[in-house]
Design an enzyme around this catalytic site. Structure first.
Site, PDB file in Angstrom:
ATOM      1  CG  ASP A 176       1.697 -29.105  -9.093  1.00 32.16           C
ATOM      2  OD1 ASP A 176       0.933 -28.623  -9.957  1.00 32.16           O
ATOM      3  OD2 ASP A 176       2.140 -30.270  -9.157  1.00 32.16           O
ATOM      4  CB  ALA A 177      -2.514 -24.631  -7.383  1.00 27.36           C
ATOM      5  CE  LYS A 178      -0.909 -30.784 -12.462  1.00 24.54           C
ATOM      6  NZ  LYS A 178      -0.107 -30.947 -11.230  1.00 24.54           N
ATOM      7  NE  ARG A 179      -6.100 -23.575  -6.541  1.00 24.98           N
ATOM      8  CZ  ARG A 179      -6.035 -24.675  -5.782  1.00 24.98           C
ATOM      9  NH1 ARG A 179      -6.160 -25.879  -6.308  1.00 24.98           N
ATOM     10  NH2 ARG A 179      -5.859 -24.562  -4.470  1.00 24.98           N
TER      11      ARG A 179
END
Lengths: 272, 272
Positions: free
Chosen positions: B93-96
């Site tokens: 879960d990094a929402k890059r």
């Protein structure tokens, strides 16, 4: 010192709107650095030491360090800039964005762990996702508005009641989110008309402008369309064209020469 | 194995739609772990080992690790899950989100360095920013659509020619971006009506649903509004309510009990 204050002083003191993007790619390093254990730090710090009197800010792009497992080099690089060139603020280019409780951990990452003076963020999650950053009034909060890539149009140009989304974003940030005066916006050099629109909507809010050089943005159009009435307000970012201007032992000198050329080209269009 | 295949098998094999979010906060760790050098790994791996037969996926949130300088623990945690529980895929879960050339470095970070099976991304920069991830057809690409936080409405609910932005995003991804069949969407549990809208627009595309528990989302509404006709299609994420269900030496057993309760509550609403 507050980010906005250091930025103002660097604009004036160095007479420069150049932001050097620090995007290390070891395959492009000069031969004498290749394979050295601390090559990432050595390369980036040499670039910094050769250009610090010519720039308004540095912008390390965190993906380049993360892909190399080089978080430690990034920490030391930012500490090096603060120690050796305290007049030049550092933007951590991370484009983070998450709900409030998680955003707090990204605040810790950017400002406490890395000691950055500003960070780039993505506005898609809305104001509460940005609030923990806004609350650090001494730090810069640089929000994506109209990005430099071709796909920017997919969402950012969608029509919202007669105006494109990116203009809505620009106005919302300048009017509602910028209560501490610490906001700036990312507007790509490859979209000069949109850059002019954003400038007309946000007063003197600083604009971080990537996309000249390899991506094809035109410097004259950027400066004419993006400058404030004082002939500043811009952080014009260049990465590859400066970092890899030379490929030999004199790479840092070549970077200096490229930075001077960019600074001077920009300055030609700042006042008239 | 492809992410979508492992996810399907974990849904069926473990009869569970539960995704356990791995968000380590050392201040909440049980006393016997506090201060230990490897506490982050020890805590998270104990949670994993106590719940791996009850979940469809794990979701470590990278900000929690980055704020602690614990990238090494995150690498070892994901390797541990793959080695000990190979049937359970891992979402980073990094929402890059960044332009293509930089996105490539985030691809390396998520899939090569950390060995994640899927990653969360932000769609604001448009398709070309996501393409390097989409091209890894064996990996899951989970795009923010309508997030769980209150500020989600700021951008995601803006009206685009008669429908809100998040619906436009959902349709664009399901119709145009999902050519390899490896896309999923994030839709917060706190917005059950929007969840139903997204499900009606995207067919059987999997939805990652955060926001039950501490954020107040209702499990019954999530399952009824988000399930596919087969009674699946959901990764319902819970973090704090599972990780910190107990605060003593038996924290992993308490996490197991909480996970069973959530799995069973969800399963009650899957088919009728």
């Amino acid at each position: 010192m507050h980010f906005m204050q250091s930025l103002q002083q660097a604009w004036t003191g160095n007479n420069s709107l150049v932001c050097v993007g620090l995007d290390p790619e070891p395959a492009k390093f000069p031969a004498h650095l290749k394979g050295r254990a601390d090559a990432v730090f050595e390369f980036c710090s040499a670039i910094v030491d050769a250009t610090a009197d010519l720039v308004c800010t540095y912008k390390p792009q965190i993906a380049h360090f993360a892909a190399l497992r080089a978080e430690d080099a990034l920490e030391r690089l930012i500490a090096h800039i603060h120690a050796k060139h305290p007049g030049v603020p550092v933007i951590l280019d991370a484009k983070r964005g998450d709900i409030g409780s998680t955003a707090q951990h990204y605040v810790t990452e950017a400002f406490d762990r890395y000691g950055a003076d500003a960070v780039t963020l993505n506005p898609y999650l809305g104001r509460d996702s940005v609030q923990p950053f806004l609350d650090r009034a001494d730090k810069g909060v640089i929000l994506l508005c109209h990005t430099s890539n071709p796909g920017a149009a997919d969402l950012q140009d969608l029509d919202i009641g007669g105006k494109p989304l990116y203009q809505h974003v620009a106005q919302m940030i300048a009017r509602d989110w910028n209560t501490h005066g610490n906001c700036a916006l990312v507007t790509g050099a490859t979209w000069p008309e949109q850059l002019a629109q954003v400038r007309s909507l946000v007063g003197d809010v600083p604009l971080l402008v990537p996309g000249i050089g390899a991506q094809g943005g035109d410097v004259e159009a950027v400066v004419r369309n993006g400058r404030t009435s004082a002939g500043a307000g811009l952080m014009i970012s260049s990465s590859r064209a400066i970092l890899y201007a030379g490929s030999g032992a004199d790479f840092a000198q070549a970077a200096r020469t490229a930075t001077i050329a960019l600074r001077d080209t920009i300055n030609r269009y700042r006042q008239h």
